[in-house]
Design a protein around this motif. Structure first.
Motif, PDB file in Angstrom:
ATOM      1  N   THR A 110      32.806 -20.513-103.630  1.00 20.86           N
ATOM      2  CA  THR A 110      33.074 -21.253-104.857  1.00 20.86           C
ATOM      3  C   THR A 110      34.249 -20.596-105.589  1.00 20.86           C
ATOM      4  N   ILE A 111      34.727 -21.270-106.620  1.00 16.86           N
ATOM      5  CA  ILE A 111      35.869 -20.756-107.383  1.00 16.86           C
ATOM      6  C   ILE A 111      35.545 -19.389-107.983  1.00 16.86           C
ATOM      7  N   HIS A 112      34.393 -19.282-108.645  1.00 19.17           N
ATOM      8  CA  HIS A 112      34.041 -18.035-109.313  1.00 19.17           C
ATOM      9  C   HIS A 112      33.896 -16.884-108.320  1.00 19.17           C
ATOM     10  N   SER A 113      33.256 -17.158-107.187  1.00 23.11           N
ATOM     11  CA  SER A 113      33.060 -16.105-106.187  1.00 23.11           C
ATOM     12  C   SER A 113      34.388 -15.645-105.604  1.00 23.11           C
ATOM     13  N   PHE A 114      35.303 -16.575-105.375  1.00 24.92           N
ATOM     14  CA  PHE A 114      36.615 -16.198-104.860  1.00 24.92           C
ATOM     15  C   PHE A 114      37.359 -15.326-105.864  1.00 24.92           C
TER      16      PHE A 114
END
Length: 648
Positions: free
Chosen positions: A91-95
């Motif tokens: 996901t965006i946050h994890s990346f």
């Protein structure tokens, strides 16, 4: 797989490959409408990189990043890539966190600046805890981590902190941008229209700084931006490739004509006209059906919907419109969950959780919509499935569930159970099925008293404190709470936010416990997708054979959308006119995008029902309007349904 379902690579797929194979890397944007197989193109692009560069990249300890919007999408893409270690799918946050996590000193300095900002914005009392957090940053052993909520004193950053911090650091720290490009020489972004603009701008900045050595590709459709925080149409650099994937593999001809006309109602959609994708071996195009019904908002709308379905069943020679299994053969799309609750009959449950306000009230509403709030889980995950097993006389499944759920079976597992334990549990389970039946008149509180008092399920610790405030639940004081169900760390809550949460929860629990338990059965089936109704926002990415879209502005409390404004049946407000002039998002444009998403779900037949105060005037206006998405011959009024007998 039959040859009929085989899809050949499209022109857009070939263009994507050309960009990826070029000796000089560059950015690109793929604009792919509904039903185009956007994710398939993205996965094929990743596979192509794997075939051509995978060995070399892995040897250099480099990866290709794929960023998508939800955890469900992450798992789907990983599965389609067979969990290849070349690809970092997240996901965006994890990346963002993966990028910044090794650089603890950068995080520390950003936090120091952010905490000083927070202190400056607050008075002495409210800023005191941030002073403590600022002092805590002086500890060289403090390691920063990413959690669901913020707690700066513990070094925890929440979702919003990561979303603010990392794009800022990417723009400010050229070294970080270079490291990102070296570690991930190619980044592909799925659902780019829903990606936060700050993330888009940060990736564009990296591409500009590392031009020729870094490739970023955005896959999305600005017409499907139905969430307010998304970037929408990606403004590409002049050196980038703009690739339009025009095929639609989902919608039949008449539905495709409708959604293309919806796209043409505004120029801000990436200039895309879709065509029917032709599969190998397919001899004849599927024309399908698409009809618009204009009916009065007065009277029994459900009765009119039955007549619409009967009309479609006869005209299309398709009995599944009227007799099909609702939720499987037919999907009815409404604007709000409240409207689904109104038609299905769980309005008391809906009112208990749909409180006005921000802060915890919004969180409560979101978790209710998702079916994930802790107060609902005893019913959704435990009691209703147990009752269904009992009703189906599936004793093996019911016993298996009780072994997992009931604290009373601890003695059974330890070999200390009495001979009458299982018969007692069976009697208690049968009584549970009686009071949680679909025609039950008892309350949620009654069901919980029985389930907890008889030891059918364990007590959720978050529910314990609430139940003790209500009459008849004093016995829960002595119950052992369920392990592993502790509430998440709320982070750095202020006294105001804690008080807000207490008030919201107390109000919600009082109303919830008084709700008829039978409504919980309906709500359970609704959130599990068993019933025909679903929200127009909630079906993005899904498809159904028969789709019935309800447009009912008069019933909706959501003034961000207006179908009558979109269709020219109601005048624009002063704020709409102002926003159009200032090129800002406005009500008709938001409604148009949602209408496109809703109509493009149909694989066989689409019907739209507009309920309005002036059906005769609206019918005439829509039949004469050349910009109406439906041709005049497919716009029907009340007179067309008068011959349909009302259902018994």
């Amino acid at each position: 797989m039959s040859s009929v379902s085989v899809r050949q690579p499209t022109e857009a797929d070939e263009q994507i490959r050309e960009v990826l194979e070029a000796s000089t890397k560059r950015g690109f944007v793929v604009i792919a409408g509904a039903g185009s197989g956007k994710t398939t193109s993205l996965v094929e692009a990743l596979r192509h990189i794997g075939r051509t560069e995978g060995t070399a990249l892995l040897g250099q300890r480099r990866q290709v990043a794929c960023i998508t919007y939800t955890n469900v999408a992450v798992e789907e893409i990983k599965d389609r890539l067979a969990a290849n270690p070349l690809f970092h799918v997240s996901t965006i946050h994890s990346f963002l966190w993966k990028v910044v996590q090794p650089f603890q000193y950068m995080i520390r300095e950003w936090l120091r600046s952010d905490i000083r900002r927070l202190i400056a914005e607050r008075d002495e009392t409210r800023g005191a805890k941030y002073v403590e957090a600022l002092e805590r940053l002086g500890d060289p052993d403090l390691r920063f981590n990413y959690q669901s909520g913020r707690n700066y004193k513990k070094g925890s950053l929440g979702h919003n902190d990561v979303l603010r911090m990392v794009p800022e650091l990417m723009n400010q720290e050229k070294r970080l941008a270079t490291i990102v490009a070296q570690r991930f020489p190619c980044v592909l972004v799925d659902e780019s229209q829903d990606t936060d603009p700050r993330v888009v701008e940060a990736l564009q900045a990296i591409e500009e700084q590392e031009r020729g050595n870094f490739c970023v590709g955005f896959f999305g459709d600005p017409m499907q931006r139905i969430f307010p925080t998304g970037a929408g149409l990606i403004e590409a650099d002049k050196s980038w490739a703009i690739i339009r994937k025009k095929e639609n593999w989902r919608c039949p001809g008449r539905v495709l004509d409708v959604i293309n006309k919806i796209r043409r109602m505004s120029p801000h959609d990436g200039d895309l006209t879709q065509v029917r994708g032709k599969r190998e071996g397919e001899e004849e195009a599927n024309t399908g059906d698409a009809d618009l019904f204009v009916l009065s908002s007065e009277g029994d709308s459900d009765a009119w919907l039955d007549r619409v379905r009967d009309y479609l069943s006869v005209r299309q020679n398709d009995l599944l419109w009227s007799q099909g299994v609702e939720g499987e053969n037919l999907k009815i799309l409404v604007l709000e969950h409240r409207l689904a609750a109104l038609r299905l009959g769980f309005t008391d449950v809906d009112r208990a959780f749909q409180q006005s306000g921000r802060g915890y009230a919004k969180q409560l509403k979101d978790e209710y919509i998702a079916g994930s709030h802790w107060s609902l889980r005893p019913f959704l995950d435990r009691l209703v499935p147990l009752v269904e097993a009992i009703e189906q006389k599936d004793g093996i499944t019911a016993l298996g569930m009780l072994r997992r759920l009931s604290p009373r079976l601890g003695s059974f597992r330890d070999g200390q159970a009495t001979a009458d334990l299982l018969p007692q549990l069976k009697d208690d389970g049968d009584h549970l099925a009686e009071i949680l039946a679909r025609d039950s008149t008892v309350t949620v509180a009654d069901v919980l008293r029985h389930a907890l008092g008889s030891g059918l399920i364990r007590l959720d610790p978050r529910l314990k404190a609430q139940l003790l405030k209500h009459e008849g639940f004093s016995f829960v004081e002595g119950l052992t709470v369920e392990e592993g169900e502790a509430a998440e760390d709320p982070g750095e809550q202020t006294e105001e936010s804690r008080e807000d949460e207490r008030k919201v929860i107390q109000k919600a629990m009082t109303a919830y416990l008084a709700c008829p338990a039978a409504q919980i059965r309906i709500y359970h089936d609704y959130v599990r997708g068993r019933l025909p109704y679903q929200t127009q926002h909630g079906v993005k990415g899904a498809e159904f054979e028969r789709v019935l879209v309800l447009l009912e502005d008069d019933r909706s409390k959501w003034n961000q959308y207006s179908y009558e404004k979109l269709l020219g049946l109601e005048d624009l407000s002063a704020s709409d006119i102002r926003n159009i002039r200032d090129e800002k998002d406005h009500t008709p444009e938001r409604t148009r995008r949602l209408f496109y998403v809703s109509c493009s779900r149909a694989t066989r037949s689409l019907a739209v029902v507009l309920f309005t105060d002036d059906p005769d005037g609206a019918l005439q206006a829509l039949r004469e309007d050349v910009d109406c998405p439906f041709p005049a011959a497919r716009v029907h009024g009340i007179d067309d349904l008068e011959g349909q007998p009302a259902r018994a």
